[in-house]
Structure formats: structure tokens, C-alpha cells
Design an enzyme around this catalytic site. Sequence first.
Site, PDB file in Angstrom:
ATOM      1  CG  ASN A   1      -2.068  -1.067   0.922  1.00  0.00           C
ATOM      2  OD1 ASN A   1      -2.221  -1.536  -0.204  1.00  0.00           O
ATOM      3  ND2 ASN A   1      -2.790  -1.442   1.961  1.00  0.00           N
TER       4      ASN A   1
ATOM      5  CG  ASP B   1     -12.732  -4.313  -3.228  1.00  0.00           C
ATOM      6  OD1 ASP B   1     -13.438  -4.304  -2.208  1.00  0.00           O
ATOM      7  OD2 ASP B   1     -11.595  -3.829  -3.266  1.00  0.00           O
TER       8      ASP B   1
HETATM    9  N1  EPU Z   1     -14.222   6.306   1.872  1.00  0.00           N
HETATM   10  C1  EPU Z   1     -15.279   7.074   1.438  1.00  0.00           C
HETATM   11  N2  EPU Z   1     -15.009   8.079   0.545  1.00  0.00           N
HETATM   12  C2  EPU Z   1     -13.762   8.357   0.086  1.00  0.00           C
HETATM   13  C3  EPU Z   1     -12.679   7.559   0.548  1.00  0.00           C
HETATM   14  C4  EPU Z   1     -12.953   6.534   1.443  1.00  0.00           C
HETATM   15  O1  EPU Z   1     -16.419   6.857   1.814  1.00  0.00           O
HETATM   16  O2  EPU Z   1     -13.594   9.294  -0.718  1.00  0.00           O
HETATM   17  C5  EPU Z   1     -14.493   5.237   2.849  1.00  0.00           C
HETATM   18  C6  EPU Z   1     -14.275   3.859   2.219  1.00  0.00           C
HETATM   19  O3  EPU Z   1     -15.426   3.429   1.541  1.00  0.00           O
HETATM   20  C7  EPU Z   1     -13.939   3.024   3.439  1.00  0.00           C
HETATM   21  C8  EPU Z   1     -13.198   3.982   4.355  1.00  0.00           C
HETATM   22  O4  EPU Z   1     -13.558   5.291   3.901  1.00  0.00           O
HETATM   23  O5  EPU Z   1     -15.104   2.592   4.068  1.00  0.00           O
HETATM   24  C9  EPU Z   1     -11.694   3.806   4.354  1.00  0.00           C
HETATM   25  O6  EPU Z   1     -11.169   4.066   3.085  1.00  0.00           O
HETATM   26  P1  EPU Z   1      -9.672   4.552   2.839  1.00  0.00           P
HETATM   27  O7  EPU Z   1      -9.710   5.602   1.782  1.00  0.00           O
HETATM   28  O8  EPU Z   1      -9.015   4.879   4.131  1.00  0.00           O
HETATM   29  O9  EPU Z   1      -8.992   3.224   2.285  1.00  0.00           O
HETATM   30  P2  EPU Z   1      -8.398   2.958   0.843  1.00  0.00           P
HETATM   31  O10 EPU Z   1      -7.422   4.014   0.481  1.00  0.00           O
HETATM   32  O11 EPU Z   1      -9.487   2.641  -0.119  1.00  0.00           O
HETATM   33  C10 EPU Z   1      -6.382   1.623   1.834  1.00  0.00           C
HETATM   34  C11 EPU Z   1      -5.726   0.293   1.582  1.00  0.00           C
HETATM   35  C12 EPU Z   1      -6.586  -0.817   2.157  1.00  0.00           C
HETATM   36  C13 EPU Z   1      -6.764  -0.575   3.635  1.00  0.00           C
HETATM   37  C14 EPU Z   1      -7.385   0.820   3.861  1.00  0.00           C
HETATM   38  C15 EPU Z   1      -7.534   1.180   5.315  1.00  0.00           C
HETATM   39  C16 EPU Z   1      -4.580   0.663  -0.495  1.00  0.00           C
HETATM   40  C17 EPU Z   1      -4.448   0.321  -1.929  1.00  0.00           C
HETATM   41  N3  EPU Z   1      -5.575   0.104   0.153  1.00  0.00           N
HETATM   42  O12 EPU Z   1      -7.622   1.600   1.146  1.00  0.00           O
HETATM   43  O13 EPU Z   1      -5.843  -2.018   1.972  1.00  0.00           O
HETATM   44  O14 EPU Z   1      -7.611  -1.569   4.165  1.00  0.00           O
HETATM   45  O15 EPU Z   1      -6.542   1.818   3.236  1.00  0.00           O
HETATM   46  O16 EPU Z   1      -6.318   1.119   5.969  1.00  0.00           O
HETATM   47  O17 EPU Z   1      -3.774   1.407   0.055  1.00  0.00           O
HETATM   48  C18 EPU Z   1      -5.496  -4.293   1.476  1.00  0.00           C
HETATM   49  O18 EPU Z   1      -4.293  -4.023   1.427  1.00  0.00           O
HETATM   50  O19 EPU Z   1      -5.933  -5.483   1.458  1.00  0.00           O
HETATM   51  C19 EPU Z   1      -6.444  -3.187   1.555  1.00  0.00           C
HETATM   52  C20 EPU Z   1      -7.732  -3.323   1.286  1.00  0.00           C
END
Ligand code: EPU
Length: 429
Positions: A23, A118
Site C-alpha cells: 500500500n 470489491d
Molecule cells: N471512503 C469514502 N469516501 C472516500 C474515501 C474513502 O467513503 O472518498 C471510505 C471507504 O469506503 C472506506 C473507508 O472510507 O469505508 C476507508 O477508506 P480509505 O480511503 O481509508 O482506504 P483505501 O485508500 O481505499 C487503503 C488500503 C486498504 C486498507 C485501507 C484502510 C490501499 C491500496 N488500500 O484503502 O488495503 O484496508 O486503506 O487502511 O492502500 C489491502 O491491502 O488489502 C487493503 C484493502
Amino acid sequence: MERFRIAGEARLEGSVEVAGAKNSVLKLMAAALLAEGTTTLRQVPGILDVTFMAQLLDTLGCSVKVDGDTGTATIAVPAEIGHQCDYELVRKLRASISVLGPLLARCGQAEVALPGGDNIGSRGLNMHVAGLEAMGAKVHIEHGFVIAEAPQGLQGAEVWLDFPSVGATETIMMAAVLARGTTVIENAAREPEIQDIAELLIEMGARIEGAGSPRIEVTGVQGLLNPVDHLVVPDRIVSGSWAFAAAITKGDVTVTNGRAEHLELPLDKLHKAGADISVPAAGGFRVRMPDRPKSVDVVTLPYPGFPTDLQAFCIAMNAVSDGAAMVTENLFEGRFTFAQELTRLGAQVQTDGHHAVIRGVPRLSGAPVVASDIRAGAALVVAGLAAEGETIVAAAHHVHRGYTDFAGNLRRLGADVVVEPDDADPYWN
Ligand code: EPU
């Protein structure tokens, strides 16, 4: 299609080395777009998602080479780059949304197919969009694409995030480095990967303060950034996965290159479950579980809270623990799909909304199960090690997306695990 075949009643013992964080590296590869020339990343994990991100950057006109033997990725970025990412690649890799900020900053326009949902639940983009709009971009969704335009360039702004979203913090930070003036991100995500991305950007010439705190200040610089050579931060989730795997199998595992300081809460939970944790002066950490684990309650929260990405491992540990525990998932509602699957191995888990109640049993029993995401897949494989008999985990590609040679590492720790072709029902995709 591939699947894992796992011989149960294994105990993991030995050392395992962890590469750079998935990540972080995927976003570092996207950040390389902000410089013309060749950026080099080291300690790159040998995972499928890196291959997909390399393909995506290739379609933008870059030339990406990943050397699996040395863990090095070189990203050669030309003077002119494309700004459109189509659905075929984006659908394989949700992290492809991280090119949105760099493309908009560099090209004044970006068209990135919507990643879609997903298996772990809905994943909105509203905070990414609101942040870019606050900086003067026009953003709309059309024919399945996020289309962002800022022909006059972006303007620094104060952006408040409703929630410390990892992805939104990264998009806004990467977009802001070439904007006019100063951008302040309040309620920013504090994950170590955000700090790693900020460090890369600073090495490239960006002006960023406060990464790792809830307030990040980015002062835009003129022109492009410079290509650099960067060592990716070790993967705390993979490190934590090995720590829980040691506990679940009543084993003794040293995670060389793991950073205990990035896993304070998970290691504390393991300690409460009865594990001996030590941090050698040479680096890394060791987890030894002398007995059946005790149950521990866990609530997932943004960093420095307990990571959602280790929730499945925590449920698996509680499933074989002495006692009962409640695990609360606050980030991704779909992640309890894993808990349902674990019941096929004889685990006693009941879910209700955000909560899972787990009553530990002395031993699981091997069965065929299906991985629904990266972490669920890896945790099912580890649960299979603690089960009696053989376990098959289908849809192994989920695990390949985030873990370098997972089966090989398990074998080196003494387990009998193989990856084999799976010609079963493609519905399992
Ligand atoms: N969310 C919103 N709106 C937005 C952005 C996020 O509603 O504009 C919500 C999401 O739907 C979710 C929550 O906020 O419910 C957290 O989302 P976040 O943006 O923090 O996560 P992400 O960037 O989509 C990354 C990692 C995930 C990890 C999460 C939390 C990457 C590619 N993915 O996701 O990793 O679980 O942060 O730490 O960096 C994994 O590695 O298996 C994985 C899923």
C-alpha cells in the site's frame, strides 16, 4: 486459477523477511509520474498488484521494469504522458485511483475509470473528489470514468476530510505538490505508508510538512519534481500477518525487517493473548506463542488503531483461542465474508452488523474454502495450518496480489503448503 492445499496441525518456526509495503509501493509508482526521468524503487514486493500498476503506467507512456530478484522497480517517465486509464486495468487494481492526483497535477487533466466496488464492501471516492474540487478542479463522472480537469493548474486550499481516508489523503497530497500556494489537509490519514509517500515526494523536491500527523501542509513548487532512488517502507500488514500466524500455530517466528513501531496495537493484542514478543537490537521482531492463545477483543480503526487489514487474522486467532471475544469492523462492512467462510473450518463465529462474536474451539477441522480478498485468503491459509486434516483455499490469486511467495515462505517456516492449478467452477472468481 490456482488454489492452496494446506496440511493441518502445523507449527510455524523460523525467520521470514518482509519486503516493502504494497500500500506504499503502488502509490510511490504513481508518484513517479510527477518527475520526468527514471525513478527507482527498492525493496519492491513480488506481488501481482505491482505487475498491474506497472502495466497501467506503461499505458500512460512510461517504461516500467520490475526485477523480482533484486526487488527493484525502475519507472522511466517521458516528457509527454497520457492522462487516460481504461477500465480493463483499473478493475484489477483499485489502487490505480492513485494516479488521479499525479495526472491532474502534471497534465491538468485526468480520466481514470471508476474502480468499482470489491469484495470488502463499498469504497467511495467522494473525499478524493471534494479535495480536488476545493483545489479548483472540475470533476465529473461520465461513462464510468472520473474526469478531472484543471487547465489553469490547481490552487492550494484548506481541505477537511470527514474521515481520515488513506486514499483521499494521498490523492490530495500528490495533487498539491505542483499547485499554486499551500494546501492544508486536516483530519489526514496517519498511516506509515502516507509518511513513506511524503518522504519520496520530499526527496523529489516537494515541500511537505506534517505527514504522519492529522495535519499535512503542502506548499506547491513550480515545474516538475526530480526522479529519485527510494527504499520502500517494510510492509506492516504482511509483518503483522506473520505475527498472527505465529500465534495461531503456537509457533515461534522472527520477522526480520518488520517494524514493531508500526504495529504497536496488534503486538499489544498478541501479548495480551499470551504471546512473548521481543524486539532484537538488530531490528525486526519475534513472536512466540507458548500455549493456546487467549481470546482478545479488537476494534478496527484508522492508524494508529488496529488495522482492518489484520482483522481476519485476529478472528482466526480468536477462533482457536481459549475464551470468547468480540471483533468490531469499522472500515469495510464486507470483510466479515471471511468469518462465514471460517465457520466451514468449524469456527464458532456469529456476525451482526459491525460485530463478530467468536467462541474459541480447541481445534479447527480442514475443509475447502474460498478466499474473498487478499487478507481473508491469507488468514484462511493460516487457519488451515491450525486445523486437523487438509484445507483447500480457492481463488489463490487474491493472496498473490499482496503476499510475496506466501506458500514458499510457509514451507520455509516448516509448513506443508502448495499452490496448485484449480480448474473448479469459475464462479469462484
Ligand atoms: N471512503 C469514502 N469516501 C472516500 C474515501 C474513502 O467513503 O472518498 C471510505 C471507504 O469506503 C472506506 C473507508 O472510507 O469505508 C476507508 O477508506 P480509505 O480511503 O481509508 O482506504 P483505501 O485508500 O481505499 C487503503 C488500503 C486498504 C486498507 C485501507 C484502510 C490501499 C491500496 N488500500 O484503502 O488495503 O484496508 O486503506 O487502511 O492502500 C489491502 O491491502 O488489502 C487493503 C484493502
